[in-house]
Design an enzyme around this catalytic site. Structure first.
Site, short mmCIF file in Angstrom:
data_model
loop_
_atom_site.label_atom_id
_atom_site.label_comp_id
_atom_site.label_asym_id
_atom_site.label_seq_id
_atom_site.Cartn_x
_atom_site.Cartn_y
_atom_site.Cartn_z
N PRO A 34 0.82 -1.21 0.00
CA PRO A 34 0.00 0.00 0.00
C PRO A 34 0.85 1.26 0.00
O PRO A 34 1.99 1.27 0.50
CB PRO A 34 -0.80 -0.12 1.30
CG PRO A 34 0.01 -1.00 2.18
CD PRO A 34 0.70 -1.97 1.26
N ASP A 35 0.30 2.33 -0.58
CA ASP A 35 1.00 3.61 -0.50
C ASP A 35 0.66 4.26 0.84
O ASP A 35 0.15 3.61 1.75
CB ASP A 35 0.66 4.50 -1.69
CG ASP A 35 -0.82 4.87 -1.76
OD1 ASP A 35 -1.55 4.60 -0.80
OD2 ASP A 35 -1.24 5.42 -2.80
N PHE A 36 0.95 5.53 0.96
CA PHE A 36 0.80 6.16 2.27
C PHE A 36 -0.51 6.92 2.44
O PHE A 36 -1.23 6.73 3.41
CB PHE A 36 1.98 7.13 2.50
CG PHE A 36 3.28 6.40 2.72
CD1 PHE A 36 3.74 6.13 4.01
CD2 PHE A 36 4.05 5.99 1.65
CE1 PHE A 36 4.93 5.45 4.22
CE2 PHE A 36 5.24 5.32 1.85
CZ PHE A 36 5.68 5.05 3.14
N ARG A 37 -0.85 7.77 1.48
CA ARG A 37 -1.90 8.75 1.72
C ARG A 37 -3.23 8.48 1.03
O ARG A 37 -4.21 9.16 1.30
CB ARG A 37 -1.40 10.14 1.32
CG ARG A 37 -0.26 10.61 2.22
CD ARG A 37 0.38 11.90 1.70
NE ARG A 37 1.40 12.37 2.62
CZ ARG A 37 2.64 11.89 2.68
NH1 ARG A 37 3.00 10.93 1.85
NH2 ARG A 37 3.51 12.36 3.54
N ASN A 108 11.07 4.55 -2.17
CA ASN A 108 10.59 3.32 -1.54
C ASN A 108 11.70 2.63 -0.75
O ASN A 108 12.88 2.78 -1.05
CB ASN A 108 10.04 2.36 -2.61
CG ASN A 108 8.80 2.90 -3.28
OD1 ASN A 108 8.19 3.85 -2.77
ND2 ASN A 108 8.44 2.34 -4.41
N ASP A 110 11.35 -0.85 -0.04
CA ASP A 110 10.97 -2.26 -0.11
C ASP A 110 11.96 -3.18 -0.80
O ASP A 110 11.83 -4.41 -0.73
CB ASP A 110 9.59 -2.41 -0.78
CG ASP A 110 9.51 -1.70 -2.13
OD1 ASP A 110 10.44 -1.86 -2.95
OD2 ASP A 110 8.51 -1.00 -2.37
N HIS A 125 15.22 7.21 0.89
CA HIS A 125 14.63 7.02 2.22
C HIS A 125 15.13 5.74 2.89
O HIS A 125 14.53 5.27 3.86
CB HIS A 125 13.10 7.01 2.14
CG HIS A 125 12.53 8.35 1.78
ND1 HIS A 125 11.30 8.51 1.16
CD2 HIS A 125 13.03 9.60 1.94
CE1 HIS A 125 11.08 9.80 0.96
NE2 HIS A 125 12.10 10.48 1.42
#
Length: 251
Positions: A34-37, A108, A110, A125
């Site tokens: 899932p993304d964040f917002r 990302n 991941d 990040h």
């Protein structure tokens, strides 16, 4: 007859000497992360089960104040070990192997770009795959974090292990940012995908590109839409799959 976006993008890639990619959470949503917002994203889904907002739990201050809660949230909502690369990850790996792409710059954490085969991945990040003891600096893989209970402890000194991800309140790695700027300056085609381009200072990297056409692939509007020479709001995976076929690498 008007060509579709994938045909235009494939032509641009074919004619480019050096491509650079800048991406965000939307690059991995089609891999089940899932993304964040967005609706159903990380920030919304984490509000019922946990007593603190996700933004607070993902802060440096919170990690040191309440590391047990941090790790419960982190293991359940931030790490997706079973996720597999999608066609966008594979397209970028194809382009690197062909000598077309000089870097993947990603927000990302991941590791899916590396899983797809990309080698030059600049993770602004950080990454869930790398972890460091806060006391002695010893390095650990993801397995150490996921296979331990509570706060993982260093085997050498007993100190708390912290993921090498950039938490709120932390600075980005200046070496990664400098390498990203160099890759952008060297490119004559920039692909931007799956990012709202609202998180600074990472999003400001896009504004540094002046080398040629800018293709922007995102479902929702961004502050950089007016700068894009090609704006694509379709599924990134579907577009990437078609581009791979057109370039002869997606058979």
């Amino acid at each position: 007859m008007e060509r579709d976006s994938a045909e235009v993008l494939a032509d641009w890639i074919g004619n480019a000497d050096t491509v650079v990619f800048f991406g965000g959470a939307g690059t991995s949503t089609e891999s089940g992360i899932p993304d964040f917002r967005s609706v159903g994203g990380l920030y919304e889904s984490g509000q019922d089960e946990f007593p603190y907002p996700p933004e607070e739990m993902l802060s440096r201050d919170f990690f040191y104040r309440k590391p047990e809660i941090f790790y419960k949230f982190y293991r359940e909502r931030m790490v997706y070990r079973e996720a597999q690369p999608n066609d966008m990850h594979r397209l970028l790996a194809d382009l690197e192997r062909q000598g077309k792409l000089n870097a993947v710059i990603t927000q990302n954490i991941d590791g899916l770009h590396q899983k797809a085969g990309s080698r030059r991945v600049l993770e602004v990040h950080g990454s869930v795959l790398s972890n460091t003891c806060t006391e002695c600096g010893a390095k650990y893989g993801l397995g150490t974090v996921m296979n331990s209970d509570g706060v993982p402890a260093c085997k050498l000194c007993g100190g708390a292990i912290k993921p090498d991800v950039v938490l709120y309140g932390e600075m980005l790695d200046s070496n990664v940012l400098e390498a990203s700027v160099r890759a952008i300056e060297e490119a004559d085609l920039m692909l931007v995908g799956g990012t709202s381009l609202t998180v600074q200072p990472a999003a400001s990297l896009v504004g540094m590109f002046t080398g040629g056409p800018l293709a922007l692939l995102n479902r929702t509007p961004t502050p950089y839409d007016s700068r894009a020479d090609l704006l694509i709001t379709e599924s990134m995976g579907a577009v990437a799959q078609r581009v791979r076929r057109l370039l002869g690498s997606g058979r």
